[in-house]
Design an enzyme around this catalytic site. Structure first.
Site, PDB file in Angstrom:
ATOM      1  N   ASP A 237      14.336  -2.223   1.691  1.00 46.13           N
ATOM      2  CA  ASP A 237      15.504  -1.795   2.464  1.00 46.13           C
ATOM      3  C   ASP A 237      15.475  -2.360   3.885  1.00 46.13           C
ATOM      4  O   ASP A 237      16.510  -2.672   4.465  1.00 46.13           O
ATOM      5  CB  ASP A 237      15.543  -0.261   2.535  1.00 46.13           C
ATOM      6  CG  ASP A 237      15.791   0.357   1.172  1.00 46.13           C
ATOM      7  OD1 ASP A 237      16.637  -0.174   0.429  1.00 46.13           O
ATOM      8  OD2 ASP A 237      15.136   1.359   0.833  1.00 46.13           O
ATOM      9  N   GLY A 238      14.256  -2.491   4.429  1.00 45.13           N
ATOM     10  CA  GLY A 238      14.120  -3.009   5.796  1.00 45.13           C
ATOM     11  C   GLY A 238      14.684  -4.428   5.901  1.00 45.13           C
ATOM     12  O   GLY A 238      15.239  -4.810   6.936  1.00 45.13           O
ATOM     13  N   ASN A 316      22.075   1.991   8.826  1.00 44.61           N
ATOM     14  CA  ASN A 316      21.487   3.301   8.523  1.00 44.61           C
ATOM     15  C   ASN A 316      21.902   4.344   9.562  1.00 44.61           C
ATOM     16  O   ASN A 316      22.643   5.258   9.257  1.00 44.61           O
ATOM     17  CB  ASN A 316      19.955   3.226   8.520  1.00 44.61           C
ATOM     18  CG  ASN A 316      19.400   3.001   7.128  1.00 44.61           C
ATOM     19  OD1 ASN A 316      20.148   2.989   6.155  1.00 44.61           O
ATOM     20  ND2 ASN A 316      18.100   2.838   7.028  1.00 44.61           N
ATOM     21  N   ASP A 346      13.924  17.829  19.126  1.00 39.46           N
ATOM     22  CA  ASP A 346      13.321  16.495  19.222  1.00 39.46           C
ATOM     23  C   ASP A 346      14.367  15.396  19.308  1.00 39.46           C
ATOM     24  O   ASP A 346      14.057  14.277  19.714  1.00 39.46           O
ATOM     25  CB  ASP A 346      12.415  16.244  18.003  1.00 39.46           C
ATOM     26  CG  ASP A 346      11.056  16.896  18.175  1.00 39.46           C
ATOM     27  OD1 ASP A 346      10.823  17.494  19.245  1.00 39.46           O
ATOM     28  OD2 ASP A 346      10.239  16.827  17.242  1.00 39.46           O
TER      29      ASP A 346
HETATM   30  N1  LIG Z   1      10.759  10.195   8.852  1.00 37.01           N
HETATM   31  C1  LIG Z   1      11.428   9.234   8.252  1.00 37.01           C
HETATM   32  O1  LIG Z   1      11.823   9.311   7.104  1.00 37.01           O
HETATM   33  C2  LIG Z   1      11.753   8.011   9.043  1.00 37.01           C
HETATM   34  C3  LIG Z   1      11.229   7.825  10.323  1.00 37.01           C
HETATM   35  C4  LIG Z   1      11.575   6.658  10.994  1.00 37.01           C
HETATM   36  C5  LIG Z   1      12.420   5.710  10.414  1.00 37.01           C
HETATM   37  N2  LIG Z   1      12.882   5.938   9.171  1.00 37.01           N
HETATM   38  C6  LIG Z   1      13.831   5.037   8.536  1.00 37.01           C
HETATM   39  O2  LIG Z   1      13.353   3.722   8.469  1.00 37.01           O
HETATM   40  C7  LIG Z   1      14.464   2.876   8.637  1.00 37.01           C
HETATM   41  C8  LIG Z   1      13.989   1.503   8.970  1.00 37.01           C
HETATM   42  O3  LIG Z   1      13.479   0.972   7.777  1.00 37.01           O
HETATM   43  P1  LIG Z   1      12.405  -0.198   7.787  1.00 37.01           P
HETATM   44  O4  LIG Z   1      12.163  -0.595   6.383  1.00 37.01           O
HETATM   45  O5  LIG Z   1      12.808  -1.228   8.778  1.00 37.01           O
HETATM   46  O6  LIG Z   1      11.168   0.531   8.391  1.00 37.01           O
HETATM   47  P2  LIG Z   1       9.814   0.929   7.658  1.00 37.01           P
HETATM   48  O7  LIG Z   1       9.138  -0.320   7.180  1.00 37.01           O
HETATM   49  O8  LIG Z   1       9.062   1.826   8.597  1.00 37.01           O
HETATM   50  O9  LIG Z   1      10.275   1.742   6.358  1.00 37.01           O
HETATM   51  C9  LIG Z   1      10.891   2.996   6.404  1.00 37.01           C
HETATM   52  C10 LIG Z   1      11.157   3.502   4.986  1.00 37.01           C
HETATM   53  O10 LIG Z   1      12.507   3.945   4.930  1.00 37.01           O
HETATM   54  C11 LIG Z   1      13.109   3.424   3.754  1.00 37.01           C
HETATM   55  N3  LIG Z   1      14.533   3.244   3.952  1.00 37.01           N
HETATM   56  C12 LIG Z   1      15.164   2.413   4.817  1.00 37.01           C
HETATM   57  N4  LIG Z   1      16.489   2.525   4.670  1.00 37.01           N
HETATM   58  C13 LIG Z   1      16.705   3.437   3.685  1.00 37.01           C
HETATM   59  C14 LIG Z   1      17.867   3.977   3.080  1.00 37.01           C
HETATM   60  N5  LIG Z   1      19.071   3.634   3.477  1.00 37.01           N
HETATM   61  N6  LIG Z   1      17.694   4.900   2.107  1.00 37.01           N
HETATM   62  C15 LIG Z   1      16.479   5.284   1.708  1.00 37.01           C
HETATM   63  N7  LIG Z   1      15.345   4.805   2.252  1.00 37.01           N
HETATM   64  C16 LIG Z   1      15.449   3.898   3.234  1.00 37.01           C
HETATM   65  C17 LIG Z   1      12.429   2.101   3.512  1.00 37.01           C
HETATM   66  O11 LIG Z   1      12.541   1.727   2.139  1.00 37.01           O
HETATM   67  C18 LIG Z   1      11.003   2.419   3.909  1.00 37.01           C
HETATM   68  O12 LIG Z   1      10.277   2.925   2.838  1.00 37.01           O
HETATM   69  C19 LIG Z   1      15.274   3.541   9.707  1.00 37.01           C
HETATM   70  O13 LIG Z   1      16.610   3.130   9.687  1.00 37.01           O
HETATM   71  C20 LIG Z   1      15.085   4.991   9.358  1.00 37.01           C
HETATM   72  O14 LIG Z   1      16.129   5.484   8.548  1.00 37.01           O
HETATM   73  C21 LIG Z   1      12.560   7.054   8.469  1.00 37.01           C
HETATM   74  N1  LIG Z   2      13.484 -11.685   7.886  1.00 36.61           N
HETATM   75  C1  LIG Z   2      12.815 -10.778   8.586  1.00 36.61           C
HETATM   76  N2  LIG Z   2      12.364 -11.051   9.832  1.00 36.61           N
HETATM   77  C2  LIG Z   2      11.665 -10.137  10.545  1.00 36.61           C
HETATM   78  N3  LIG Z   2      11.371  -8.910  10.099  1.00 36.61           N
HETATM   79  C3  LIG Z   2      11.794  -8.576   8.871  1.00 36.61           C
HETATM   80  C4  LIG Z   2      12.542  -9.487   8.053  1.00 36.61           C
HETATM   81  N4  LIG Z   2      12.820  -8.876   6.884  1.00 36.61           N
HETATM   82  C5  LIG Z   2      12.275  -7.648   6.964  1.00 36.61           C
HETATM   83  N5  LIG Z   2      11.672  -7.466   8.152  1.00 36.61           N
HETATM   84  C6  LIG Z   2      10.960  -6.261   8.597  1.00 36.61           C
HETATM   85  O1  LIG Z   2       9.824  -6.083   7.761  1.00 36.61           O
HETATM   86  C7  LIG Z   2       9.603  -4.697   7.566  1.00 36.61           C
HETATM   87  C8  LIG Z   2       9.350  -4.411   6.091  1.00 36.61           C
HETATM   88  O2  LIG Z   2      10.452  -4.818   5.332  1.00 36.61           O
HETATM   89  P1  LIG Z   2      10.921  -4.076   4.029  1.00 36.61           P
HETATM   90  O3  LIG Z   2      11.271  -2.674   4.308  1.00 36.61           O
HETATM   91  O4  LIG Z   2      11.970  -4.937   3.426  1.00 36.61           O
HETATM   92  O5  LIG Z   2       9.634  -4.157   3.127  1.00 36.61           O
HETATM   93  P2  LIG Z   2       8.706  -3.001   2.632  1.00 36.61           P
HETATM   94  O6  LIG Z   2       8.258  -2.185   3.802  1.00 36.61           O
HETATM   95  O7  LIG Z   2       7.662  -3.634   1.788  1.00 36.61           O
HETATM   96  O8  LIG Z   2       9.680  -2.202   1.689  1.00 36.61           O
HETATM   97  P3  LIG Z   2       9.582  -0.665   1.367  1.00 36.61           P
HETATM   98  O9  LIG Z   2       9.836   0.007   2.669  1.00 36.61           O
HETATM   99  O10 LIG Z   2      10.633  -0.453   0.340  1.00 36.61           O
HETATM  100  O11 LIG Z   2       8.201  -0.462   0.866  1.00 36.61           O
HETATM  101  C9  LIG Z   2      10.826  -3.962   8.116  1.00 36.61           C
HETATM  102  O12 LIG Z   2      10.461  -3.340   9.333  1.00 36.61           O
HETATM  103  C10 LIG Z   2      11.831  -5.051   8.380  1.00 36.61           C
HETATM  104  O13 LIG Z   2      12.602  -4.821   9.555  1.00 36.61           O
END
Ligand SMILES: NC(=O)c1ccc[n+]([C@@H]2O[C@H](COP(=O)([O-])OP(=O)(O)OC[C@H]3O[C@@H](n4cnc5c(N)ncnc54)[C@H](O)[C@@H]3O)[C@@H](O)[C@H]2O)c1
Ligand SMILES: Nc1ncnc2c1ncn2[C@@H]1O[C@H](COP(=O)(O)OP(=O)(O)OP(=O)(O)O)[C@@H](O)[C@H]1O
Length: 475
Positions: A237-238, A316, A346
């Site tokens: 999703d990131g 998001n 918070d």
């Molecule tokens: N306590 C929490 O649950 C918490 C805290 C901080 C940030 N986040 C979420 O993480 C997002 C950033 O994601 P990232 O991947 O760059 O950071 P990250 O790598 O820290 O991952 C955060 C997790 O949130 C999940 N996630 C992201 N978007 C989602 C969605 N629309 N629905 C369900 N799960 C989702 C990702 O799959 C990942 O497992 C923020 O937009 C925020 O929503 C969650």
């Molecule tokens: N092209 C990109 N350049 C820089 N950062 C990226 C890029 N694609 C993803 N990222 C960053 O890498 C991080 C991990 O990406 P992503 O959530 O897709 O993978 P993941 O953590 O393995 O997935 P999941 O959360 O489902 O386990 C996120 O914080 C996202 O913002």
């Protein structure tokens, strides 16, 4: 000579004679003008007969127009519908506590003129139609003053390419071997299908280190936004959030392959990618229009720091929290300029429905189907027993202010990134953006959503009770 205002058929004829079409866009704009003229003419003619008929004619005109433009049966949304976006912006002209219309606030800096400039640049892309149909009926009708919803606005949306997409941008999660492997395969497949391929500079280096034959892969730059027909993400999703953030304006259709652990927005798997891409490129495909929020910081200190305050789009959520401060946040919240409540706790999450399964969910917010057009207002650990999360309609503008006399400032983050301080006296202004992220569905919008909460969260997973219930006492 101006087009006839009385006879719709003559109006169209005159318009087409005066303005022979040069390309698809010109033709479409002219058609839209012609159809607007028809609606006015019908209304005028009907007004002379009967006021009730006039209303009916006006409504009929509004909801029949898109059908006539495309020649399709039930089209409601068109990708070139710039007028709709303008109308949408105009309808948001409400006043907030600073005495500014919300649209005015969002257009401070560059946002309004940037919106128009982006709309005017859309000619280089392959065009498509969006079908928003409901079992053969219009979404809403109003005959003789009776309002009737014939279908639901959350009905499945279909995208049909007018010609095959040519330019593809691939965005990948960094530091992952399976992602690079799949990227290599997809790039080769797309090249075989004569597509122009763009990637980030890091990915180009990685591909060239595998083989120098990848020199046909070009480097993505921000000014290429208007050229991309199709966006592919490889990651979790990131990566979808990252890819969406590259488009601070209209976003091309996005196909997301899941190579993360959760994948709420990534329905496609690497197996069978060829068949899936083939089908997406050639056939009508179902999409989810994921709404985004547009955010802007306004206030004296924000202006001092950055004279042209930028609009930031989130897929998001935008989070306002206490950062490193040991104190409770004190955030005054406004809805359409009216004070509604203060958050002491918070912080606060303003989330899209796509973001409802992310941070907002963890803070106690409800899960909402991504096609539902609403804005979630979810407090983070509120120090009050009665602050339940809210879902507001899509048209509201929310303001969040750190009031004078607060113990500390607050901190913003946008889709979990780009932290910014919200200083005392500054306000975050947030509303629904006109540019959603169109994500391609695997099995349709609703099935994909249900699958993601069932598989991703084990939603309502419970062992089934056995049938050997104890006997009930007789009444
Ligand atoms: N306590 C929490 O649950 C918490 C805290 C901080 C940030 N986040 C979420 O993480 C997002 C950033 O994601 P990232 O991947 O760059 O950071 P990250 O790598 O820290 O991952 C955060 C997790 O949130 C999940 N996630 C992201 N978007 C989602 C969605 N629309 N629905 C369900 N799960 C989702 C990702 O799959 C990942 O497992 C923020 O937009 C925020 O929503 C969650
Ligand atoms: N092209 C990109 N350049 C820089 N950062 C990226 C890029 N694609 C993803 N990222 C960053 O890498 C991080 C991990 O990406 P992503 O959530 O897709 O993978 P993941 O953590 O393995 O997935 P999941 O959360 O489902 O386990 C996120 O914080 C996202 O913002």
């Amino acid at each position: 000579m101006s087009p006839s205002k009385i006879n719709p058929a003559i109006a169209i004829q005159e318009l087409l004679q005066q303005n022979p079409a040069h390309d698809n866009d010109d033709r479409l704009r002219e058609s839209t003008d012609a159809l607007r003229t028809i609606a006015e003419a019908s209304k005028q003619a009907a007004e002379e007969k009967d006021p009730a008929q006039a209303d009916a004619a006006e409504w009929k005109g509004k909801f029949e127009q898109p059908d006539k433009i495309s020649g399709g049966k039930h089209d409601v949304v068109h990708c070139e519908s710039a007028q709709n976006l303008d109308d949408q912006n105009d309808s948001k002209n409400q006043t907030n506590e600073h005495g500014m219309g919300s649209n005015e606030v969002l257009s401070r800096g560059e946002s309004d003129s940037a919106h128009r400039a982006i709309q005017n640049q859309m000619t280089e892309k392959v065009l498509f139609e969006l079908t928003w149909s409901s079992k053969g009926n219009d979404i809403v009708s109003c005959e003789m003053g009776n309002i009737k919803t014939a279908g639901r606005t959350s009905e499945q949306i279909t995208l049909t390419w007018k010609s095959e997409p040519q330019t593809v941008l691939i965005i990948t999660k960094p530091n992952s071997t399976p992602v690079l492997d799949l990227c290599e395969d997809i790039v080769s497949w797309l090249y075989m299908h004569k597509k122009k391929i763009y990637v980030e500079p890091r990915v180009q280096e990685e591909l060239l280190s595998i083989s120098s034959s990848f020199k046909f892969v070009k480097i993505w730059q921000d000014d290429l936004q208007k050229k991309v027909d199709l966006l592919i993400t490889l990651g979790g999703d990131g990566t979808v959030l990252w890819a969406a953030s590259l488009f601070q304006g209209p976003v091309p259709p996005l196909v997301s392959f899941s190579l993360g652990s959760l994948g709420f927005m990534t329905p496609f798997s690497r197996d069978g990618y060829k068949k899936q891409l083939e089908s997406i490129i050639k056939c009508p495909t179902r999409i989810t229009l994921r709404h985004r929020l547009q955010c802007q910081i306004v206030g004296d200190s924000a202006e001092e720091e950055n004279a042209t305050a930028k609009t930031i789009f989130v897929l998001n959520e935008v989070t306002i929290d206490r950062g490193q401060s040991p104190y409770l946040t004190n955030l005054k919240c406004y809805c359409d300029g009216e004070y509604v409540t203060s958050v002491q706790g918070d912080g606060l999450i303003l989330s899209t429905t796509s973001g409802s399964t992310a941070y907002s969910l963890a803070a106690g917010g409800s899960m909402v189907h991504p096609q539902v057009p609403g804005i979630l207002m979810t407090p983070i650990c509120p120090h009050s027993l009665s602050f339940r999360p809210l879902i507001l309609p899509e048209h509201v503008t929310i303001g969040v202010e750190v009031p004078a006399g607060s113990r500390s400032s607050a901190w913003l983050s946008f889709d979990g990134k780009g932290r910014k301080e919200l200083k005392t006296g500054d306000q975050l202004i947030c509303s629904m953006a006109p540019w959603p992220v169109p994500t391609v569905c695997l099995n349709g919008s609703t099935r994909d959503f249900m699958c993601s909460i069932l598989e991703g969260l084990n939603w309502n997973l419970r062992k089934t009770q056995s049938s050997d219930a104890p006997p009930q006492p007789q009444p």
